[in-house]
Each structure stands twice: as structure tokens, then as C-alpha cells.
Design a protein around this motif. Structure first.
Motif, PDB file in Angstrom:
ATOM      1  N   TYR B  47       0.740  -1.231  -0.022  1.00 45.18           N
ATOM      2  CA  TYR B  47      -0.053  -0.027  -0.062  1.00 45.18           C
ATOM      3  C   TYR B  47       0.804   1.068   0.072  1.00 45.18           C
ATOM      4  O   TYR B  47       0.602   2.308  -0.634  1.00 45.18           O
ATOM      5  CB  TYR B  47      -0.861  -0.142   1.329  1.00 45.18           C
ATOM      6  CG  TYR B  47      -2.171  -1.003   0.926  1.00 45.18           C
ATOM      7  CD1 TYR B  47      -2.962  -0.846   0.036  1.00 45.18           C
ATOM      8  CD2 TYR B  47      -2.387  -2.026   2.080  1.00 45.18           C
ATOM      9  CE1 TYR B  47      -4.287  -1.760   0.018  1.00 45.18           C
ATOM     10  CE2 TYR B  47      -3.463  -2.965   1.940  1.00 45.18           C
ATOM     11  CZ  TYR B  47      -4.214  -2.686   1.029  1.00 45.18           C
ATOM     12  OH  TYR B  47      -5.353  -3.722   0.905  1.00 45.18           O
ATOM     13  N   GLU B  51       1.563  -0.049  -4.790  1.00 44.41           N
ATOM     14  CA  GLU B  51       1.479  -1.358  -5.468  1.00 44.41           C
ATOM     15  C   GLU B  51       0.134  -2.251  -5.415  1.00 44.41           C
ATOM     16  O   GLU B  51       0.010  -3.229  -6.042  1.00 44.41           O
ATOM     17  CB  GLU B  51       2.684  -2.445  -4.989  1.00 44.41           C
ATOM     18  CG  GLU B  51       4.011  -1.825  -5.479  1.00 44.41           C
ATOM     19  CD  GLU B  51       5.227  -2.283  -4.822  1.00 44.41           C
ATOM     20  OE1 GLU B  51       6.369  -2.001  -5.239  1.00 44.41           O
ATOM     21  OE2 GLU B  51       5.141  -3.056  -3.755  1.00 44.41           O
ATOM     22  N   ARG B  52      -0.843  -1.397  -4.709  1.00 45.65           N
ATOM     23  CA  ARG B  52      -2.158  -1.896  -4.883  1.00 45.65           C
ATOM     24  C   ARG B  52      -2.753  -0.443  -5.088  1.00 45.65           C
ATOM     25  O   ARG B  52      -2.670   0.434  -4.416  1.00 45.65           O
ATOM     26  CB  ARG B  52      -2.545  -2.606  -3.143  1.00 45.65           C
ATOM     27  CG  ARG B  52      -1.922  -3.701  -2.915  1.00 45.65           C
ATOM     28  CD  ARG B  52      -2.407  -4.471  -1.765  1.00 45.65           C
ATOM     29  NE  ARG B  52      -2.094  -5.725  -1.544  1.00 45.65           N
ATOM     30  CZ  ARG B  52      -2.441  -6.349  -0.590  1.00 45.65           C
ATOM     31  NH1 ARG B  52      -3.535  -5.832   0.243  1.00 45.65           N
ATOM     32  NH2 ARG B  52      -2.132  -7.741  -0.260  1.00 45.65           N
ATOM     33  N   THR B  53      -3.909  -0.581  -6.183  1.00 43.60           N
ATOM     34  CA  THR B  53      -4.555   0.462  -6.531  1.00 43.60           C
ATOM     35  C   THR B  53      -5.994   0.496  -6.504  1.00 43.60           C
ATOM     36  O   THR B  53      -6.648   1.531  -6.741  1.00 43.60           O
ATOM     37  CB  THR B  53      -4.117   0.746  -8.149  1.00 43.60           C
ATOM     38  OG1 THR B  53      -4.415  -0.404  -8.563  1.00 43.60           O
ATOM     39  CG2 THR B  53      -2.617   1.076  -8.159  1.00 43.60           C
ATOM     40  N   SER B  54      -6.578  -0.502  -6.101  1.00 39.42           N
ATOM     41  CA  SER B  54      -8.073  -0.907  -6.027  1.00 39.42           C
ATOM     42  C   SER B  54      -8.609  -0.739  -4.741  1.00 39.42           C
ATOM     43  O   SER B  54      -7.773  -1.017  -3.658  1.00 39.42           O
ATOM     44  CB  SER B  54      -8.364  -1.889  -7.149  1.00 39.42           C
ATOM     45  OG  SER B  54      -7.737  -2.966  -6.716  1.00 39.42           O
ATOM     46  N   GLY B  55      -9.928  -0.921  -4.575  1.00 42.42           N
ATOM     47  CA  GLY B  55     -10.462  -1.086  -3.228  1.00 42.42           C
ATOM     48  C   GLY B  55     -10.163   0.093  -2.369  1.00 42.42           C
ATOM     49  O   GLY B  55     -10.250   1.098  -2.827  1.00 42.42           O
TER      50      GLY B  55
END
Lengths: 84, 84
Positions: B47, B51-55
Motif C-alpha cells: 500500500y 503497488e495496490r491501487t483498487s479497493g
């Protein structure tokens, strides 16, 4: 909402890393047993769409590439139904 | 490895969504209690690095932006120590 029984029938490839009952022996992988279905569904969709790119994301993306929305909902319902 | 007691002391902002003991009432968020520390650490770092982009990734990124590696390890150790 997904069907846990159908989800179990589709979980064969998940078991190698996430354990027979959604509990992991290798600490780099997450436990899934008892996780919220809505979160699991969102996470699987994120892997499928390439919206997670680190950790095991490439492996996960390959595994979920051929799952339908219904498959993903069933798997999420199955793991959510297991005792943590 | 992180220090669970220090992690608890740093968890005030996590509680709103992830619950007082790492168990969630809102199904779109993941339970954290008893999750593997190594996985939690990797997820938080993901995060932080975008490197996480959704939710809820944008929310998470903002929350973790000012956490050090030690903070992240402590938080991971704390949530891993809780009973699922």
C-alpha cells in the motif's frame, strides 16, 4: 452472493499455498479462513485486473485469470465460511 | 521482527475500519486478527509503495505514508498476535 459448496469445488488450486482449510503454514501467504467474503471478492478481482502488483500478485493473477465473476464469488463465500 | 506491544500503541488509526481487536463489522474490510505477520507487513508495504491501487488502496496509502519500516513491522506483529 457466492455459493460456499461450489466454491469448495473450485478451490483445488488455492490449497497449495492457502492450506486445505484456508490456514497457511508458510507465513508469507495470508490465511483465508473466516475472512470477509466481500473483501476476498474484491481482492481476487484486484489480482485479476492487475491492480495489485507486488508480493505474489503475478502468481495470483495467473491463477485467477480464468475465473468468472461467479467463480470468484463462490470462492470468497467458501473461504469466508471456514472457521479461522 | 516487530514488537506487538509497540504495534498496539501505533494502531489507533487502524481501529476505525479494522475493529478494536482486528475484527471487522463492515464486510468490505479485511479482518486482521491472527493474520500472518509476514503477509501483513508485505501488504502494508505494498500500500505504501502504491503497488495496490483498487479497493481501499488510496485510503490505506494515505494512512501508511508516514509509517516507518519498524512501525509496519510492529503493527504486523500486533495484529498477528490477536486471536482470530
Amino acid at each position: 452472493a457466492g455459493d460456499p459448496a461450489l466454491g469448495k469445488s473450485k478451490s483445488a488450486t488455492c490449497v497449495a499455498c492457502h492450506g486445505a482449510e484456508g490456514k497457511v503454514s508458510v507465513p508469507m501467504y495470508p490465511n483465508l479462513a473466516g475472512q470477509n467474503a466481500m473483501y476476498l471478492e474484491q481482492a481476487l478481482q484486484s489480482y485479476k485486473k492487475g491492480e495489485r502488483t507486488s508480493g505474489q500478485a503475478q502468481v495470483m493473477r495467473a491463477y485467477v485469470a480464468n475465473l468468472s465473476d461467479a467463480d470468484i464469488a463462490d470462492l470468497a463465500a467458501y473461504y469466508a465460511s471456514l472457521k479461522p
